[in-house]
Design an enzyme around this catalytic site. Structure first.
Site, PDB file in Angstrom:
ATOM      1  N   THR A 153       0.875  -1.181   0.000  1.00 22.88           N
ATOM      2  CA  THR A 153       0.000   0.000   0.000  1.00 22.88           C
ATOM      3  C   THR A 153       0.914   1.233   0.000  1.00 22.88           C
ATOM      4  OG1 THR A 153      -0.218  -0.237   2.418  1.00 22.88           O
ATOM      5  CG2 THR A 153      -2.025  -1.091   1.046  1.00 22.88           C
ATOM      6  N   LYS A 179       3.990  -7.023   4.011  1.00 22.43           N
ATOM      7  CA  LYS A 179       3.787  -5.617   3.686  1.00 22.43           C
ATOM      8  C   LYS A 179       3.507  -4.876   4.978  1.00 22.43           C
ATOM      9  CE  LYS A 179       0.525  -3.419   3.376  1.00 22.43           C
ATOM     10  NZ  LYS A 179      -0.106  -2.421   4.325  1.00 22.43           N
ATOM     11  N   THR A 190       2.260  -9.001  12.558  1.00 20.58           N
ATOM     12  CA  THR A 190       2.617  -7.910  11.670  1.00 20.58           C
ATOM     13  C   THR A 190       1.390  -7.418  10.967  1.00 20.58           C
ATOM     14  OG1 THR A 190       3.922  -7.338   9.758  1.00 20.58           O
ATOM     15  CG2 THR A 190       3.127  -9.573   9.875  1.00 20.58           C
ATOM     16  N   GLU A 276       6.083   4.782   7.199  1.00 22.16           N
ATOM     17  CA  GLU A 276       5.606   5.895   6.368  1.00 22.16           C
ATOM     18  C   GLU A 276       6.410   7.161   6.633  1.00 22.16           C
ATOM     19  OE1 GLU A 276       0.995   4.502   5.678  1.00 22.16           O
ATOM     20  OE2 GLU A 276       1.449   5.835   7.346  1.00 22.16           O
ATOM     21  N   ASN A 402      -0.613  10.475   5.703  1.00 23.73           N
ATOM     22  CA  ASN A 402      -1.837  10.049   6.389  1.00 23.73           C
ATOM     23  C   ASN A 402      -2.931  11.103   6.399  1.00 23.73           C
ATOM     24  OD1 ASN A 402      -1.541   7.236   7.694  1.00 23.73           O
ATOM     25  ND2 ASN A 402       0.456   8.204   7.970  1.00 23.73           N
ATOM     26  N   SER A 407      -7.456   9.579  -0.415  1.00 16.22           N
ATOM     27  CA  SER A 407      -7.500  10.252  -1.717  1.00 16.22           C
ATOM     28  C   SER A 407      -6.911   9.404  -2.817  1.00 16.22           C
ATOM     29  CB  SER A 407      -6.721  11.579  -1.644  1.00 16.22           C
ATOM     30  OG  SER A 407      -7.240  12.402  -0.626  1.00 16.22           O
TER      31      SER A 407
END
Length: 407
Positions: A153, A179, A190, A276, A402, A407
């Protein structure tokens, strides 16, 4: 043990496929399929979040039933969490599409999803994706790598690893993919991880090994303190290596468990480093604690603190932030016993010694903290237990990613 190229297709009898199903993303693959030529014993660990995605509930039923597992279908983009009966029906429809395409019992098909919470999955696209992938299943390394990319993602890199080892003269292989980049603070394993192996092993021992290893690997990472609704780890063992079935906690079991630990630790650290917006892997190693639980609590508190993560991003040797996080962790200790160091490939420096701050070289500390992997090393001087936790720094990009995730 030998680290080898590949991931989920390296073990004998496993195949993979991926495709563009347009579940949510429009310009990339977003479905993956992992399949064993024969039924597998399986083990799994799942999110402790009370709000569990439909796919988590579906997979947990399979693992808990003791029945075999033969395939897993994964989609990215939509999490199938907080979706009610319709979400569970989507899991069943996906599994039945595998049964129709390949003739395997739909009750042996696991499903997994990752992405936005609260959106319903387009079942027609899932079914079409299964039909497409069933025709392209392949045992090549490339097929496994492509599958590891399809489940991403906000990940910036795919995550896969494989190892081989020998049990009683038989070569055994274990591979995996995972992932995870955000919403990472596991209390089971995880985000999504899938392990495949050709070892012959009893289900109860496989589950015990997976649960124990997860506790010291995936459960020791954090990115943002959020435990996902979809956390799932599945391990499938098809026995095609031909070894005598592992039924006891003997040397063969320990050999397998060591390989499992390597694979899980590798994937866990890859996820922590790919948090991220992250620019650094942030490691906390606590040694000589009173108990193992204290060591784990302290190390996780250090890497989980937003102030600590910001200090790592800014290369600021503000050791007070790390001590503060230890202090509110819940573990009891005497600060006058504590030594704290910063480490990286650029060197090592002590900044706090048994209750007293040191007059350390700020330039050297800056040099150490500029590296891509930074370790906070803490000696508690209160016992002989130790633990390591992994996280990442907190950057401006985390908020950007985030703030507009849907979007």
């Amino acid at each position: 043990m030998e680290v080898i190229k590949g991931g989920v297709t390296v073990a004998e009898g496993f195949k993979a496929a991926s495709c563009e199903a347009n579940i949510k993303y429009k310009d990339r693959t977003d479905m993956a399929f992992v399949y064993s030529e024969v039924p597998c014993v399986c083990a799994g660990t799942f999110t402790s979040n009370v709000v569990k995605a439909a796919c988590v509930q579906w997979d947990k039923q399979i693992v808990d039933s003791g029945k075999p597992m033969q395939a897993v279908v994964i989609n990215s983009g939509i999490a199938n969490a907080c979706t009610g009966k319709e979400g569970f029906d989507a899991c069943e429809a996906t599994a039945k599409a595998v049964e129709k395409s390949l003739g395997v019992d739909y009750a042996s098909v696991a499903v997994a999803s990752t992405g936005v919470i609260g959106m319903q999955l387009p079942v027609d696209k899932l079914v079409a994706g299964v039909e497409k992938m069933s025709k392209t299943l392949d045992g090549s390394i490339e097929a496994g790598t492509d599958a590891s990319k399809a489940i991403m993602t906000t990940d910036t890199v795919n995550k896969e690893v494989a190892v081989s080892f020998h049990i009683a003269g038989k070569k055994v292989t274990l591979g995996g993919m995972s992932k995870g980049s955000g919403m990472i603070h596991p209390n089971m394993c995880t985000m999504l991880a899938f392990l495949t192996t050709d070892i012959a092993i009893e289900k109860s021992l496989l589950q015990e090994a997976v649960s124990e290893v997860v506790s010291d690997t995936f459960n020791m990472i954090t990115v943002d303190g959020d435990t996902s609704t979809n956390d799932t780890l599945l391990c499938m063992a098809n026995g095609k290596a031909g070894n005598d079935i592992v039924k006891d906690k003997n040397d063969d079991y320990e050999t397998f468990k060591n390989a499992l630990f390597y694979v899980c630790e590798f994937l866990a650290k890859k996820m922590a480093a790919d948090g991220e917006g992250a620019s650094k892997l942030f490691e906390a190693k606590v040694v000589n604690a009173k108990t193992k639980e204290d060591a784990k609590t302290l190390s996780r508190a250090i890497v989980g603190s937003n102030l600590s993560k910001a200090a790592i991003f800014g290369c600021d040797a503000n050791f007070g932030r790390f001590l503060c996080a230890m202090g509110y962790s819940g573990a009891q200790f005497d600060q006058n016993d504590v030594e704290l160091f910063f480490e990286s490939k650029a060197g090592r420096i002590e900044v706090f010694h048994k209750g007293t701050p040191l007059d350390f070289d700020e330039d050297k500390a800056l040099e150490i903290m500029k590296e891509e992997t930074v370790t906070v090393f803490v000696d508690m001087h209160e016992g002989d237990a130790e633990a390591t936790a992994w996280g990442c720094d907190l950057t401006y990009d985390y908020v950007k990613i985030n703030a507009d995730y849907r979007s």
